[in-house]
Design a protein around this motif. Structure first.
Motif, mmCIF file in Angstrom:
data_model
loop_
_atom_site.group_PDB
_atom_site.id
_atom_site.type_symbol
_atom_site.label_atom_id
_atom_site.label_comp_id
_atom_site.label_asym_id
_atom_site.label_seq_id
_atom_site.Cartn_x
_atom_site.Cartn_y
_atom_site.Cartn_z
ATOM 1 N N GLY A 1 -21.413 27.997 61.564
ATOM 2 C CA GLY A 1 -21.613 26.629 61.128
ATOM 3 C C GLY A 1 -22.193 26.532 59.731
ATOM 4 O O GLY A 1 -21.732 25.712 58.911
ATOM 5 N N LEU A 2 -23.186 27.359 59.413
ATOM 6 C CA LEU A 2 -23.792 27.314 58.082
ATOM 7 C C LEU A 2 -22.809 27.751 56.999
ATOM 8 O O LEU A 2 -22.799 27.188 55.901
ATOM 9 N N VAL A 3 -21.981 28.746 57.286
ATOM 10 C CA VAL A 3 -20.974 29.170 56.312
ATOM 11 C C VAL A 3 -19.964 28.048 56.076
ATOM 12 O O VAL A 3 -19.528 27.816 54.938
ATOM 13 N N ALA A 4 -19.605 27.354 57.142
ATOM 14 C CA ALA A 4 -18.675 26.224 56.990
ATOM 15 C C ALA A 4 -19.298 25.128 56.133
ATOM 16 O O ALA A 4 -18.628 24.539 55.268
ATOM 17 N N TRP A 5 -20.574 24.842 56.354
ATOM 18 C CA TRP A 5 -21.264 23.854 55.520
ATOM 19 C C TRP A 5 -21.308 24.302 54.061
ATOM 20 O O TRP A 5 -21.091 23.514 53.152
ATOM 21 N N ASN A 6 -21.601 25.582 53.857
ATOM 22 C CA ASN A 6 -21.726 26.100 52.493
ATOM 23 C C ASN A 6 -20.394 26.034 51.746
ATOM 24 O O ASN A 6 -20.373 25.917 50.512
#
Length: 263
Positions: A215-220
């Motif tokens: 999820g954090l990689v997708a946000w980034n």
């Protein structure tokens, strides 16, 4: 040792400092010292991003890592104990195969696993993440070595003389003796599953099922749709369960559990 400590701790310190800066100023001003304390406001913004999806990601990661590490540790303990304390045909070959599996990076299994799960319709299913995580060749190896060195054969024979079955000897006696090794295996498995990115990213398409790493990689990579400050605060919160796990389980790392056990 000082250089190594700085290498590992400096990024964490930067993360703490950046997460406390005013929203949108994470990459401005002093990078290694506080310009203020705005962590509560930043966490509030994080929790409202995407209708609170971050909390769902954290719960998913806790489920995948906690359940996978628990089952994986139990299976590793049984397999390692059997390899150490029982003689059966093919024991050496099995252990050699496990050693070979330890040397192969798990990332090499990602594509074959994806193809296998695709053929059995497990794509976008939590089982596609949980099933591979419960198998730990390193855990079996460590369990086997520790059981061979720390579980006396006399202790097992004493249990048999008292009428205990093999599984009861393992669960009530040997597991207690092997506790430090099992805690180590659990922590290794927990950290590995928590930090795993490639496999969940490939097999989970539904954002509601993804762990926090994906999820954090997708946000980034959302091209500015999600502020970088939100990603930074999320990264800081995502390491808290790992710290808590180490602090809570370190007291089990103690030696001398078998002192006087066979006297």
């Amino acid at each position: 040792m000082l250089v190594s400590a700085l290498y590992f701790l400096l990024p964490v310190w930067w993360l703490v400092v950046a997460a406390n800066k005013k929203h949108g100023e994470q990459f401005s001003g002093s990078g290694l010292w506080f310009d203020g304390v705005h962590i509560i406001e930043n966490v509030r913004i994080l929790m409202t991003e995407g209708d609170g999806i971050f909390l769902r990601w954290m719960l998913n990661s806790i489920l995948y890592a906690g359940l996978g590490a628990t089952v994986g540790t139990f299976l590793s303990a049984m397999a390692g104990y059997a390899l150490a304390k029982y003689s059966f045909p093919g024991r050496g070959l099995i252990f050699s195969t496990i050693l070979a599996a330890v040397l192969i990076p798990k990332i090499m299994f990602t594509l074959p696993l994806f193809m296998m799960f695709s053929n059995v319709s497990l794509i976008n299913n939590p089982l596609a993440v949980l099933l591979p995580s419960i198998v730990s060749p390193f855990g079996v190896y460590l369990s086997r070595v520790f059981a061979a060195q720390s579980v006396p054969d006399e202790l097992i024979e004493a249990g048999r003389l008292d009428g205990a079955g093999e599984f009861r000897i393992f669960s009530d006696i040997s597991v207690r003796v092997m506790a430090p090794a099992l805690v180590t295996i659990f922590l290794f498995n927990f950290v590995e599953i928590w930090n795993n990115y490639l496999l969940p990213a490939m097999v989970l398409n539904d954002s509601a099922l993804q762990p926090v790493t994906v999820g954090l990689v997708a946000w980034n990579g959302s091209n500015g749709n999600v502020p970088q400050a939100t990603v930074v605060v999320g990264a800081l919160l995502s390491i808290i369960p790992l710290i808590v796990a180490f602090l809570c389980l370190q007291r089990f790392w103690r030696a001398g559990l078998t002192a006087g056990a066979v006297k």
